[in-house]
Design a protein around this motif. Structure first.
Motif, PDB file in Angstrom:
ATOM      1  N   TRP A  40       0.744  -1.120   0.108  1.00 33.00           N
ATOM      2  CA  TRP A  40       0.047  -0.181   0.009  1.00 33.00           C
ATOM      3  C   TRP A  40       0.921   1.295  -0.012  1.00 33.00           C
ATOM      4  O   TRP A  40       0.684   2.291  -0.738  1.00 33.00           O
ATOM      5  CB  TRP A  40      -0.868   0.055   1.267  1.00 33.00           C
ATOM      6  CG  TRP A  40      -1.650   1.089   1.297  1.00 33.00           C
ATOM      7  CD1 TRP A  40      -3.125   1.371   0.587  1.00 33.00           C
ATOM      8  CD2 TRP A  40      -1.522   2.210   1.999  1.00 33.00           C
ATOM      9  NE1 TRP A  40      -3.700   2.402   0.906  1.00 33.00           N
ATOM     10  CE2 TRP A  40      -2.747   2.973   1.800  1.00 33.00           C
ATOM     11  CE3 TRP A  40      -0.479   2.754   2.851  1.00 33.00           C
ATOM     12  CZ2 TRP A  40      -3.005   4.251   2.644  1.00 33.00           C
ATOM     13  CZ3 TRP A  40      -0.869   3.894   3.546  1.00 33.00           C
ATOM     14  CH2 TRP A  40      -1.788   4.882   3.224  1.00 33.00           C
ATOM     15  N   ASP A  43       2.483   1.593  -3.358  1.00 33.07           N
ATOM     16  CA  ASP A  43       1.305   2.171  -4.313  1.00 33.07           C
ATOM     17  C   ASP A  43       1.112   3.677  -4.115  1.00 33.07           C
ATOM     18  O   ASP A  43       0.828   4.583  -5.141  1.00 33.07           O
ATOM     19  CB  ASP A  43       0.103   1.356  -4.263  1.00 33.07           C
ATOM     20  CG  ASP A  43      -0.090   0.308  -4.776  1.00 33.07           C
ATOM     21  OD1 ASP A  43       0.877  -0.262  -5.244  1.00 33.07           O
ATOM     22  OD2 ASP A  43      -0.853  -0.772  -4.383  1.00 33.07           O
ATOM     23  N   HIS A  44       1.047   4.136  -3.036  1.00 36.24           N
ATOM     24  CA  HIS A  44       0.841   5.542  -2.853  1.00 36.24           C
ATOM     25  C   HIS A  44       2.198   6.377  -2.644  1.00 36.24           C
ATOM     26  O   HIS A  44       2.103   7.549  -2.003  1.00 36.24           O
ATOM     27  CB  HIS A  44      -0.040   5.604  -1.654  1.00 36.24           C
ATOM     28  CG  HIS A  44      -1.155   5.087  -1.880  1.00 36.24           C
ATOM     29  ND1 HIS A  44      -1.653   3.810  -1.474  1.00 36.24           N
ATOM     30  CD2 HIS A  44      -2.482   5.703  -2.307  1.00 36.24           C
ATOM     31  CE1 HIS A  44      -2.936   3.631  -2.015  1.00 36.24           C
ATOM     32  NE2 HIS A  44      -3.460   4.553  -2.392  1.00 36.24           N
ATOM     33  N   ASP A  45       3.459   5.724  -2.944  1.00 34.07           N
ATOM     34  CA  ASP A  45       4.564   6.614  -3.079  1.00 34.07           C
ATOM     35  C   ASP A  45       4.730   7.181  -1.970  1.00 34.07           C
ATOM     36  O   ASP A  45       5.483   8.347  -1.573  1.00 34.07           O
ATOM     37  CB  ASP A  45       4.467   7.798  -4.288  1.00 34.07           C
ATOM     38  CG  ASP A  45       5.638   8.330  -4.615  1.00 34.07           C
ATOM     39  OD1 ASP A  45       6.756   7.522  -4.454  1.00 34.07           O
ATOM     40  OD2 ASP A  45       5.687   9.378  -5.317  1.00 34.07           O
ATOM     41  N   LEU A  46       4.673   6.314  -0.919  1.00 39.47           N
ATOM     42  CA  LEU A  46       4.950   6.835   0.612  1.00 39.47           C
ATOM     43  C   LEU A  46       6.137   6.057   1.188  1.00 39.47           C
ATOM     44  O   LEU A  46       6.749   6.154   2.122  1.00 39.47           O
ATOM     45  CB  LEU A  46       3.788   6.667   1.605  1.00 39.47           C
ATOM     46  CG  LEU A  46       2.513   7.541   1.326  1.00 39.47           C
ATOM     47  CD1 LEU A  46       1.377   6.960   1.998  1.00 39.47           C
ATOM     48  CD2 LEU A  46       2.855   8.943   1.594  1.00 39.47           C
ATOM     49  N   ILE A 384       2.524  12.655   4.026  1.00 39.07           N
ATOM     50  CA  ILE A 384       1.227  13.059   3.781  1.00 39.07           C
ATOM     51  C   ILE A 384       0.778  14.397   4.146  1.00 39.07           C
ATOM     52  O   ILE A 384       0.506  15.276   3.362  1.00 39.07           O
ATOM     53  CB  ILE A 384       0.474  11.858   4.060  1.00 39.07           C
ATOM     54  CG1 ILE A 384       0.366  10.647   3.730  1.00 39.07           C
ATOM     55  CG2 ILE A 384      -1.257  12.474   3.908  1.00 39.07           C
ATOM     56  CD1 ILE A 384      -0.479   9.564   4.356  1.00 39.07           C
ATOM     57  N   ARG A 387       2.425  16.952   1.738  1.00 44.95           N
ATOM     58  CA  ARG A 387       1.821  17.221   0.463  1.00 44.95           C
ATOM     59  C   ARG A 387       0.390  17.945   0.509  1.00 44.95           C
ATOM     60  O   ARG A 387       0.103  18.811  -0.112  1.00 44.95           O
ATOM     61  CB  ARG A 387       1.563  15.554  -0.086  1.00 44.95           C
ATOM     62  CG  ARG A 387       2.459  14.963  -0.721  1.00 44.95           C
ATOM     63  CD  ARG A 387       2.116  13.756  -1.101  1.00 44.95           C
ATOM     64  NE  ARG A 387       3.037  12.733  -1.162  1.00 44.95           N
ATOM     65  CZ  ARG A 387       3.206  11.377  -1.494  1.00 44.95           C
ATOM     66  NH1 ARG A 387       2.011  11.143  -1.775  1.00 44.95           N
ATOM     67  NH2 ARG A 387       4.171  10.651  -1.490  1.00 44.95           N
ATOM     68  N   GLN A 628      -7.899  16.684  -4.728  1.00 43.16           N
ATOM     69  CA  GLN A 628      -6.722  15.762  -4.024  1.00 43.16           C
ATOM     70  C   GLN A 628      -6.470  15.840  -2.599  1.00 43.16           C
ATOM     71  O   GLN A 628      -5.993  14.860  -2.021  1.00 43.16           O
ATOM     72  CB  GLN A 628      -5.549  16.582  -4.718  1.00 43.16           C
ATOM     73  CG  GLN A 628      -5.414  16.386  -6.450  1.00 43.16           C
ATOM     74  CD  GLN A 628      -4.464  17.156  -7.098  1.00 43.16           C
ATOM     75  OE1 GLN A 628      -3.659  17.910  -6.146  1.00 43.16           O
ATOM     76  NE2 GLN A 628      -4.368  17.220  -7.913  1.00 43.16           N
ATOM     77  N   ALA A 631      -8.504  13.061  -1.250  1.00 41.46           N
ATOM     78  CA  ALA A 631      -7.989  11.841  -1.226  1.00 41.46           C
ATOM     79  C   ALA A 631      -6.739  11.592  -0.127  1.00 41.46           C
ATOM     80  O   ALA A 631      -6.655  10.568   0.425  1.00 41.46           O
ATOM     81  CB  ALA A 631      -7.515  11.659  -2.593  1.00 41.46           C
ATOM     82  N   LEU A 632      -6.006  12.712  -0.064  1.00 42.94           N
ATOM     83  CA  LEU A 632      -4.964  12.775   0.911  1.00 42.94           C
ATOM     84  C   LEU A 632      -5.428  12.504   2.361  1.00 42.94           C
ATOM     85  O   LEU A 632      -4.784  11.674   3.126  1.00 42.94           O
ATOM     86  CB  LEU A 632      -3.911  13.870   1.087  1.00 42.94           C
ATOM     87  CG  LEU A 632      -3.079  13.880  -0.567  1.00 42.94           C
ATOM     88  CD1 LEU A 632      -2.042  15.311  -0.142  1.00 42.94           C
ATOM     89  CD2 LEU A 632      -1.852  12.751  -0.113  1.00 42.94           C
ATOM     90  N   LEU A 635      -5.778   8.909   2.479  1.00 40.48           N
ATOM     91  CA  LEU A 635      -4.715   8.039   2.779  1.00 40.48           C
ATOM     92  C   LEU A 635      -4.121   8.223   4.240  1.00 40.48           C
ATOM     93  O   LEU A 635      -3.647   7.055   4.799  1.00 40.48           O
ATOM     94  CB  LEU A 635      -3.791   8.788   1.913  1.00 40.48           C
ATOM     95  CG  LEU A 635      -3.540   8.422   0.409  1.00 40.48           C
ATOM     96  CD1 LEU A 635      -2.142   8.963   0.172  1.00 40.48           C
ATOM     97  CD2 LEU A 635      -3.482   6.753   0.420  1.00 40.48           C
ATOM     98  N   LYS A 638      -6.242   5.804   6.225  1.00 42.50           N
ATOM     99  CA  LYS A 638      -5.774   4.489   5.990  1.00 42.50           C
ATOM    100  C   LYS A 638      -4.442   4.176   6.449  1.00 42.50           C
ATOM    101  O   LYS A 638      -4.530   2.997   6.953  1.00 42.50           O
ATOM    102  CB  LYS A 638      -5.850   4.218   4.168  1.00 42.50           C
ATOM    103  CG  LYS A 638      -5.727   2.719   3.809  1.00 42.50           C
ATOM    104  CD  LYS A 638      -7.029   2.264   3.925  1.00 42.50           C
ATOM    105  CE  LYS A 638      -6.944   0.604   3.646  1.00 42.50           C
ATOM    106  NZ  LYS A 638      -7.980  -0.092   3.974  1.00 42.50           N
TER     107      LYS A 638
END
Ligand SMILES: Nc1nc2c(ncn2[C@@H]2O[C@H](COP(=O)(O)OP(=O)(O)OP(=O)(O)O)[C@@H](O)[C@H]2O)c(=O)[nH]1
Ligand SMILES: [Mg+2]
Length: 664
Positions: A40, A43-46, A384, A387, A628, A631-632, A635, A638
């Protein structure tokens, strides 16, 4: 109920095996969740370098977690029989050799390594004539004699394992060289035969690799021979036994606590502080007291008497000594005889083992894992947040453009481009910070590096080699340990300095470039101080137990120092690992924020460009950014959920068990 105290208040009886299974299930589930989390994050570039490193460590920690249970006692007390009864009854026969007199002649480790086929590996006793510690021999498989095992054939298995009882007859000189003969302590020497020779073990150490379900899950069982052989292998005394997660000490009901039992207890079992809850005392062979001519009540009273006398001599409470019959327990399990199993009281011991030992292990593992997960969450969470902050700034910027003409918009674009150029220059500043940081860090790492430790060990060896050192040995050890502790303190102090340097420079960078860098806390090295104390204690205890005279032999002193060095290496390496991870985490933050900032410039310019070309309306763009941000936020939630699953403990295992033994 008589033994209510040691059932630890668990209404549902759980055997050691079941408890270990649960531990294994928990680990498997944890590993799976960790894998999901890492996918995960990717996938989220973390997944920055520090997060990735932390994930890797967590995975190894969980996968390679071993639990070692050592059985220690005078010969013939029933160590091997107890191992058979607790772990191997499923084979429906005796697997480890157990018989009257001395049986297990060399320390025997049972475990599972999937890379090696099922086998018994034996290290010849002659390797003692060479200076390498056991740890090093483990890495030279060709020096071990190997026998393949057929795990589906209990008979073949038992027959192969008989080899751990093999002996050799050697001359007194050979026995002396091997560490089994001491002119100063004739009472400990083996019996001299008519041929002028004595019996010594044929093997120095045995490794049994079988895919037993418990061993597959990381259990390692250490069966040891009686007293003399233990004393002759310093590594066993100062490394293997002190590092075991649980030590089971066995007395026999028919002999009570003998002088040699007491000597072993003092040398290996007495401990203070943290490790006290991983010591178990067993009063074995209670079936010897079963007497058809007496009432069950009388028999029980006699067992209780023996139990309380033994406890008193060892300085324990009566409830801390667990009476059992290993042999009857084994027979009962083989014959599915529930009444006999009950009478053997083996289940009581298994419960104590499972809750005390496994409970303790789980608590430690979880605490370690939770701390790591919390750091990981903070690291990924920060990315996060950065961003989100960037998005908020962009929104502000765009909102400022509402109702403005094209000239203003062009100006704005020019300003962003100017900012970008200025920012590119900051790369050099960041680079300078990095190199100062690295230089300081290298100094700390050198303090704990291999060359430093080697020098320290060489000095100790030289001191121990001085003639007439016997009385000064403790002092030499004390000085060495004082210096080792001072080094750790120095490493801690330097780390604190680095931390404040980082805090200062990060604050500057934050002010100048609007970063949100936060210097990670330096690792707390106190744990390693405690490890050092433990190592020192086990060496002191060992030297205090009449082993001092052995120091007169230079080979012995060398062997002892090498055993010490292997243990210290492990401690220093894990301290180094934490320091390196700390550094990685600081460096990764810088990298990530630089990268994000560059990306951010790109996005801002692109947004303006689109507005300039009237490709999209301003409000449309602002709405896009709001989307966006939503969405963050999702994230973030999650991340909290996924990491939360890894930290939370199922309710049934949340409570830490009571220590089984208070310190004596
Ligand atoms: N009656 C009775 N005999 C037992 C019991 N447990 C072990 N024995 C016997 O005691 C003898 C010694 O047992 P082992 O398991 O070989 O003892 P050990 O502590 O491993 O001894 P070494 O390997 O020589 O250090 C064997 O004959 C066992 O069958 C028990 O609970 N009751
Ligand atoms: Mg044995």
């Amino acid at each position: 109920m008589l033994y209510s105290k040691i059932t630890l208040g668990d209404p549902v009886a759980i055997s050691f095996n079941e408890q270990f299974d649960r531990h294994g299930a928990w680990r498997r589930q944890f590993a799976l969740r960790l894998k999901l989390l890492s996918e995960w994050l990717r996938d989220h570039d973390l997944l920055d370098a520090a997060v990735e490193e932390r994930l890797r460590r967590l995975e190894t920690q969980i996968r390679s977690d071993k639990v070692m249970v050592a059985f220690v006692a005078e010969f013939s007390r029933g160590k091997s029989e107890l191992i058979n009864a607790i772990f191997f009854a499923g084979y429906k026969r005796r697997i480890m050799p157990a018989s009257a007199g001395r049986t297990t002649m060399c320390p025997t480790e049972l475990g599972y390594d999937s890379e090696v086929p099922p086998c018994l590996r034996l290290l010849p006793i002659e390797t003692r004539l060479q200076p390498q510690p056991l740890m090093e021999w483990r890495m030279v498989p060709e020096k071990w004699t190997r026998f393949d095992l057929d795990v589906n054939d209990a008979g073949q298995l038992a027959e192969a394992l008989e080899r751990v009882s093999e002996v050799r007859r050697v001359t007194i000189d050979e026995a002396r060289a091997l560490g089994f003969w001491h002119d100063e302590f004739p009472e400990d020497n083996p019996l001299l035969g008519a041929d002028g020779k004595v019996e010594v073990p044929r093997w120095r150490h045995a490794l049994i690799n079988i895919a037993h379900p418990l061993l597959k899950q990381g259990l390692v069982i250490l069966d040891t021979p009686g007293l003399n052989a233990i004393g002759a292998e310093p590594e066993l005394t100062v490394n293997l036994i002190p590092q075991a997660h649980a030590v089971v000490f066995i007395l026999a009901a028919d002999t009570g606590v003998t002088k040699s039992d007491l000597a072993i207890w003092r040398e290996h079992l007495i401990s203070d502080g943290d490790s006290a809850d991983s010591r178990l005392v067993v009063l074995n062979k209670i079936d010897m007291m079963w007497d058809a001519l007496r009432t069950p009540y009388e028999v029980q009273a006699e067992i209780e008497r023996q139990r309380s006398t033994s406890a008193e001599i060892l300085g324990l409470g009566q409830e801390q000594v667990i009476p059992v019959s290993a042999q009857k327990g084994l027979v009962a399990k083989i014959n599915d005889d529930a009444a006999l199993l009950q009478a053997s009281q083996l289940p009581v011991l298994e419960r104590a083992l499972s809750q005390g030992v496994m409970g303790h292990r789980r608590t430690i593992l979880r605490a370690a894992v939770s701390a790591n997960i919390a750091s990981l969450r903070a690291e990924a969470g920060r990315a996060i947040q950065i961003r989100r902050r960037d998005l908020a700034e962009q929104t502000m910027e765009l909102k400022g453009l509402r109702g403005k003409n094209t000239a203003v918009i062009r100006q704005m674009r020019a300003r962003i481009e100017q900012e970008q150029r200025e920012f590119d220059v900051s790369g050099a500043r960041v680079h300078a910070v990095r190199s100062v940081h690295l230089k300081l860090l290298r100094e700390v790492l050198a303090l704990l590096g291999t060359p430093a430790l080697k020098t320290e060990m060489a000095e100790l060896t030289a001191k121990l080699r001085q003639p007439g050192i016997k009385l000064g040995a403790r002092k030499a050890y004390a000085q060495t340990f004082d210096r080792l502790r001072a080094t750790l303190r120095q490493a801690q102090a330097s780390s604190t300095e680095i931390q404040s340097m980082l805090t200062g420079t990060f604050r500057q960078l934050n002010a100048e470039y609007g970063f949100s860098l936060q210097a990670p806390r330096e690792p707390d090295l106190a744990r390693f101080q405690r490890d050092l104390d433990l190592v020192e204690r086990s060496h002191n205890q060992y030297l205090g137990m009449g082993n001092m005279f052995r120091l007169a032999q230079p080979e012995f002193a060398d062997r002892l120092v090498r055993a010490l060095a292997t243990r210290l290496r492990v401690i220093y390496e894990s301290a180094l690992g934490e320091l390196e991870l700390w550094n990685k985490s600081a460096a990764a933050q810088l990298d990530a924020q630089l990268r994000d900032r560059r990306r951010n410039f790109g996005r801002r310019i692109e947004a303006i460009e689109r507005i300039q070309q009237a490709a999209s309306g301003l409000d449309e763009r602002i709405a896009e950014i709001d989307g966006q941000d939503v969405a963050l936020a999702a994230l973030e939630a999650k991340l909290a959920e996924l990491t939360g699953q890894l930290i939370e403990a199922p309710a049934e295992q949340a409570a830490a068990p009571e220590p089984l033994l208070k310190s004596a």
